[in-house]
Design a protein around this motif. Structure first.
Motif, PDB file in Angstrom:
ATOM      1  N   ILE A   1       0.831  -1.201   0.000  1.00 44.27           N
ATOM      2  CA  ILE A   1       0.000   0.000   0.000  1.00 44.27           C
ATOM      3  C   ILE A   1       0.867   1.253   0.000  1.00 44.27           C
ATOM      4  CG2 ILE A   1      -1.631   1.356   1.363  1.00 44.27           C
ATOM      5  CD1 ILE A   1      -2.890  -1.277   2.279  1.00 44.27           C
ATOM      6  N   VAL A   2       1.860   1.278   0.882  1.00 43.50           N
ATOM      7  CA  VAL A   2       2.756   2.440   0.957  1.00 43.50           C
ATOM      8  C   VAL A   2       3.476   2.645  -0.372  1.00 43.50           C
ATOM      9  CG1 VAL A   2       4.867   3.328   2.017  1.00 43.50           C
ATOM     10  CG2 VAL A   2       3.098   2.299   3.447  1.00 43.50           C
ATOM     11  N   TYR A   3       3.911   1.560  -0.974  1.00 43.48           N
ATOM     12  CA  TYR A   3       4.659   1.627  -2.228  1.00 43.48           C
ATOM     13  C   TYR A   3       3.815   2.195  -3.366  1.00 43.48           C
ATOM     14  CZ  TYR A   3       7.086  -0.127  -6.405  1.00 43.48           C
ATOM     15  OH  TYR A   3       7.699  -0.237  -7.628  1.00 43.48           O
ATOM     16  N   PHE A   4       2.632   1.636  -3.580  1.00 46.75           N
ATOM     17  CA  PHE A   4       1.807   2.060  -4.710  1.00 46.75           C
ATOM     18  C   PHE A   4       1.221   3.456  -4.509  1.00 46.75           C
ATOM     19  CE2 PHE A   4       2.233  -2.211  -6.160  1.00 46.75           C
ATOM     20  CZ  PHE A   4       1.972  -2.167  -7.526  1.00 46.75           C
ATOM     21  N   VAL A   5       0.772   3.735  -3.304  1.00 48.88           N
ATOM     22  CA  VAL A   5       0.222   5.070  -3.039  1.00 48.88           C
ATOM     23  C   VAL A   5       1.320   6.121  -3.170  1.00 48.88           C
ATOM     24  CG1 VAL A   5      -0.853   6.558  -1.320  1.00 48.88           C
ATOM     25  CG2 VAL A   5      -1.637   4.196  -1.583  1.00 48.88           C
ATOM     26  N   SER A   6       2.510   5.816  -2.644  1.00 47.13           N
ATOM     27  CA  SER A   6       3.627   6.761  -2.759  1.00 47.13           C
ATOM     28  C   SER A   6       3.988   6.994  -4.217  1.00 47.13           C
ATOM     29  CB  SER A   6       4.842   6.240  -1.993  1.00 47.13           C
ATOM     30  OG  SER A   6       4.578   6.137  -0.612  1.00 47.13           O
ATOM     31  N   TYR A   7       4.018   5.912  -4.990  1.00 41.51           N
ATOM     32  CA  TYR A   7       4.352   6.055  -6.418  1.00 41.51           C
ATOM     33  C   TYR A   7       3.357   6.967  -7.130  1.00 41.51           C
ATOM     34  CZ  TYR A   7       4.657   5.144 -11.375  1.00 41.51           C
ATOM     35  OH  TYR A   7       4.749   5.311 -12.732  1.00 41.51           O
ATOM     36  N   GLU A   8       2.079   6.717  -6.921  1.00 40.99           N
ATOM     37  CA  GLU A   8       1.059   7.513  -7.592  1.00 40.99           C
ATOM     38  C   GLU A   8       1.138   8.984  -7.185  1.00 40.99           C
ATOM     39  OE1 GLU A   8      -1.785   6.990  -9.897  1.00 40.99           O
ATOM     40  OE2 GLU A   8      -0.144   5.643 -10.406  1.00 40.99           O
ATOM     41  N   GLN A   9       1.301   9.238  -5.900  1.00 42.17           N
ATOM     42  CA  GLN A   9       1.369  10.619  -5.420  1.00 42.17           C
ATOM     43  C   GLN A   9       2.613  11.332  -5.955  1.00 42.17           C
ATOM     44  OE1 GLN A   9      -1.074  12.190  -3.589  1.00 42.17           O
ATOM     45  NE2 GLN A   9      -2.217  10.323  -4.011  1.00 42.17           N
ATOM     46  N   LEU A  10       3.745  10.639  -5.955  1.00 44.49           N
ATOM     47  CA  LEU A  10       4.986  11.240  -6.453  1.00 44.49           C
ATOM     48  C   LEU A  10       4.923  11.458  -7.959  1.00 44.49           C
ATOM     49  CD1 LEU A  10       7.608   9.186  -4.404  1.00 44.49           C
ATOM     50  CD2 LEU A  10       7.187  11.637  -4.212  1.00 44.49           C
ATOM     51  N   ARG A  11       4.392  10.473  -8.684  1.00 42.19           N
ATOM     52  CA  ARG A  11       4.303  10.610 -10.138  1.00 42.19           C
ATOM     53  C   ARG A  11       3.451  11.815 -10.525  1.00 42.19           C
ATOM     54  NH1 ARG A  11       0.920   9.327 -14.279  1.00 42.19           N
ATOM     55  NH2 ARG A  11      -0.648   8.477 -12.850  1.00 42.19           N
ATOM     56  N   LEU A  12       2.305  11.936  -9.897  1.00 37.83           N
ATOM     57  CA  LEU A  12       1.414  13.048 -10.215  1.00 37.83           C
ATOM     58  C   LEU A  12       2.012  14.384  -9.787  1.00 37.83           C
ATOM     59  CD1 LEU A  12      -2.019  11.449  -9.247  1.00 37.83           C
ATOM     60  CD2 LEU A  12      -1.096  11.834 -11.542  1.00 37.83           C
ATOM     61  N   PHE A  13       2.728  14.390  -8.655  1.00 38.43           N
ATOM     62  CA  PHE A  13       3.367  15.625  -8.194  1.00 38.43           C
ATOM     63  C   PHE A  13       4.436  16.074  -9.180  1.00 38.43           C
ATOM     64  CE2 PHE A  13       7.022  17.532  -5.997  1.00 38.43           C
ATOM     65  CZ  PHE A  13       6.429  18.701  -5.521  1.00 38.43           C
ATOM     66  N   PHE A  14       5.319  15.135  -9.581  1.00 35.83           N
ATOM     67  CA  PHE A  14       6.377  15.472 -10.536  1.00 35.83           C
ATOM     68  C   PHE A  14       5.774  15.885 -11.875  1.00 35.83           C
ATOM     69  CE2 PHE A  14       9.172  12.285  -8.107  1.00 35.83           C
ATOM     70  CZ  PHE A  14       9.649  13.280  -7.280  1.00 35.83           C
ATOM     71  N   LYS A  15       4.719  15.206 -12.282  1.00 39.19           N
ATOM     72  CA  LYS A  15       4.082  15.496 -13.564  1.00 39.19           C
ATOM     73  C   LYS A  15       3.444  16.886 -13.562  1.00 39.19           C
ATOM     74  CE  LYS A  15       0.870  13.403 -16.869  1.00 39.19           C
ATOM     75  NZ  LYS A  15      -0.018  12.247 -17.118  1.00 39.19           N
ATOM     76  N   ASP A  16       2.718  17.199 -12.499  1.00 37.31           N
ATOM     77  CA  ASP A  16       2.089  18.513 -12.408  1.00 37.31           C
ATOM     78  C   ASP A  16       3.127  19.622 -12.348  1.00 37.31           C
ATOM     79  OD1 ASP A  16      -0.376  17.334 -12.463  1.00 37.31           O
ATOM     80  OD2 ASP A  16      -0.711  17.430 -10.288  1.00 37.31           O
ATOM     81  N   THR A  17       4.187  19.389 -11.580  1.00 34.35           N
ATOM     82  CA  THR A  17       5.251  20.392 -11.462  1.00 34.35           C
ATOM     83  C   THR A  17       5.915  20.633 -12.806  1.00 34.35           C
ATOM     84  OG1 THR A  17       5.679  19.717  -9.164  1.00 34.35           O
ATOM     85  CG2 THR A  17       7.400  20.983 -10.291  1.00 34.35           C
ATOM     86  N   TYR A  18       6.184  19.554 -13.523  1.00 38.31           N
ATOM     87  CA  TYR A  18       6.820  19.659 -14.839  1.00 38.31           C
ATOM     88  C   TYR A  18       5.937  20.420 -15.814  1.00 38.31           C
ATOM     89  CZ  TYR A  18       8.721  18.216 -19.355  1.00 38.31           C
ATOM     90  OH  TYR A  18       9.233  18.222 -20.633  1.00 38.31           O
ATOM     91  N   ASN A  19       4.658  20.076 -15.849  1.00 37.94           N
ATOM     92  CA  ASN A  19       3.741  20.725 -16.784  1.00 37.94           C
ATOM     93  C   ASN A  19       3.523  22.202 -16.463  1.00 37.94           C
ATOM     94  OD1 ASN A  19       2.267  18.774 -18.851  1.00 37.94           O
ATOM     95  ND2 ASN A  19       2.670  17.595 -17.006  1.00 37.94           N
ATOM     96  N   SER A  20       3.507  22.523 -15.173  1.00 39.03           N
ATOM     97  CA  SER A  20       3.332  23.928 -14.807  1.00 39.03           C
ATOM     98  C   SER A  20       4.539  24.761 -15.203  1.00 39.03           C
ATOM     99  CB  SER A  20       3.088  24.043 -13.296  1.00 39.03           C
ATOM    100  OG  SER A  20       4.233  23.615 -12.566  1.00 39.03           O
ATOM    101  N   ARG A  21       5.710  24.177 -15.186  1.00 41.19           N
ATOM    102  CA  ARG A  21       6.924  24.920 -15.510  1.00 41.19           C
ATOM    103  C   ARG A  21       7.072  25.149 -17.012  1.00 41.19           C
ATOM    104  NH1 ARG A  21      11.703  22.604 -11.454  1.00 41.19           N
ATOM    105  NH2 ARG A  21      10.793  23.443  -9.527  1.00 41.19           N
TER     106      ARG A  21
END
Length: 360
Positions: A123-143
């Protein structure tokens, strides 16, 4: 706005599933995957352990598919299961002998108690992956000022998110796995768990609670990075097609097989280090650390050649491919279910608001 849920972007910030929904999806996947792949993991570990046991007859490593358990030998010649089964000559031979001499259910022995640790880690692994992926993706797209386009995802994002998530998940459960191993090997009760912790901390410090973590990360971090890179790449290559449960099964199997092939030497090293650490735990009063990774690689290579570093490759591939396939397909199916649910609720709310605006 389209009311067709199939046209909705899964990563649309309005419809993304909540962390607790990701937890439910990953938990379901972990249960199904664990039940299916446990026998294959037992075979993989025993084949690797057989190689180690022939050189050191002090202890052996038993794995039920989720957790590794170190046990002392009954005599100085060989582990009990080796005396009962004889030498394994491959995956099918191991499955047959274990089932015949120990019973079919032995392939799933210890599944219930080890799920207590395995499911939270998943649970920690998959939830962390999804949250990190979306965070990095949103940050990249905003920049890059991509506006409302949320589909841009560079290759390094799943690699970074997967590796980071694995470090966090493995580090979190490492002390629990160490104590679990100690309880199995020395027959400790849960009441004595506090004393076991004090013993490890006394001789190795607080860092001793993470013994063996280095070899685990050496295997799991590259595996996670390679796996998520390949899986997300496959999804992007077929972005225009409907990504069904069957598609996710195939994509997960391919991505997992590639990652397993590349990291199998690290898996062998991890098994050897766990056994060495267990020998010190079982036969020494003072818990100690096992040999460093490079020394183990050199010893395995000098004794068994390059084939020694790929011991258990077949059962690992046979286990990892379906495991990754089932886990990711179930997880994605769960995500899709909750995303559709969230979208339905939000679209209904928006329609109601528009209705009142038009009316009043």
């Amino acid at each position: 706005m389209s009311n067709n849920l199939d046209d909705i972007d899964l990563d649309d910030p309005r419809f993304r599933i909540r962390p607790y929904q990701q937890m439910v999806a990953s938990c379901t996947g972990a249960l199904i995957t664990s039940l299916f792949v446990t026998p294959l993991d037992v075979v993989k570990i025993r084949l690797q352990t057989q190689q180690k046991a022939m050189l050191s007859n002090k202890c052996f490593l038993y794995c039920n598919g989720l957790m590794d358990h170190l046990c002392p030998c009954l005599d100085e010649k060989s582990p009990p299961w080796m005396r009962a089964n004889g030498k394994f000559n491959g995956t099918l031979d191991a499955l047959t002998k274990i089932s015949r001499t120990e019973g079919v259910l032995s392939l799933w022995s210890g599944l219930s108690p080890t799920l207590i640790l395995a499911i939270p880690a998943t649970i920690v692994y998959f939830v962390s992956y999804e949250q990190l992926r979306l965070f990095f993706k949103d940050t990249y797209n905003s920049r890059i000022n991509s506006g409302t386009n949320h589909s841009v995802q560079p290759f390094w994002i799943p690699m970074l998110a997967g590796g980071t998530a694995r470090i966090w998940a493995a580090s979190l459960v490492s002390p629990l796995e160490l104590i679990r191993t100690k309880m199995q090997s020395q027959k400790l009760s849960y009441i004595e768990i506090g004393q076991a912790l004090k013993t490890v901390v006394k001789y190795s410090g607080f860092s001793g609670l993470w013994m063996g973590l280095g070899s685990t990360l050496l295997r799991d971090v590259p595996f996670s990075a390679i796996y998520w890179l390949n899986y997300e790449t496959i999804k992007q290559q077929f972005r225009g097609t409907q990504q069904t449960f069957t598609f996710n099964l195939a994509a997960g199997a391919v991505a997992g097989s590639i990652a397993a092939l590349v990291t199998i030497p690290f898996d062998v090293v991890k098994t050897h280090r766990q056994i060495e650490m267990g020998e010190k735990e079982i036969y020494s009063e003072k818990p100690g650390r096992s040999s460093d990774t490079l020394s183990i690689i050199r010893r395995i290579y000098s004794q068994n050649g390059i084939r020694g570093l790929f011991t258990g490759l077949t059962p690992r591939l046979v286990k990892v491919a379906p495991a990754c396939a089932i886990m990711i397909a179930t997880f994605e199916h769960g995500k899709r279910f909750f995303q559709a649910y969230n979208a339905k609720q939000i679209l209904q709310l928006e329609n109601d608001i528009q209705y009142f605006k038009d009316k009043y």
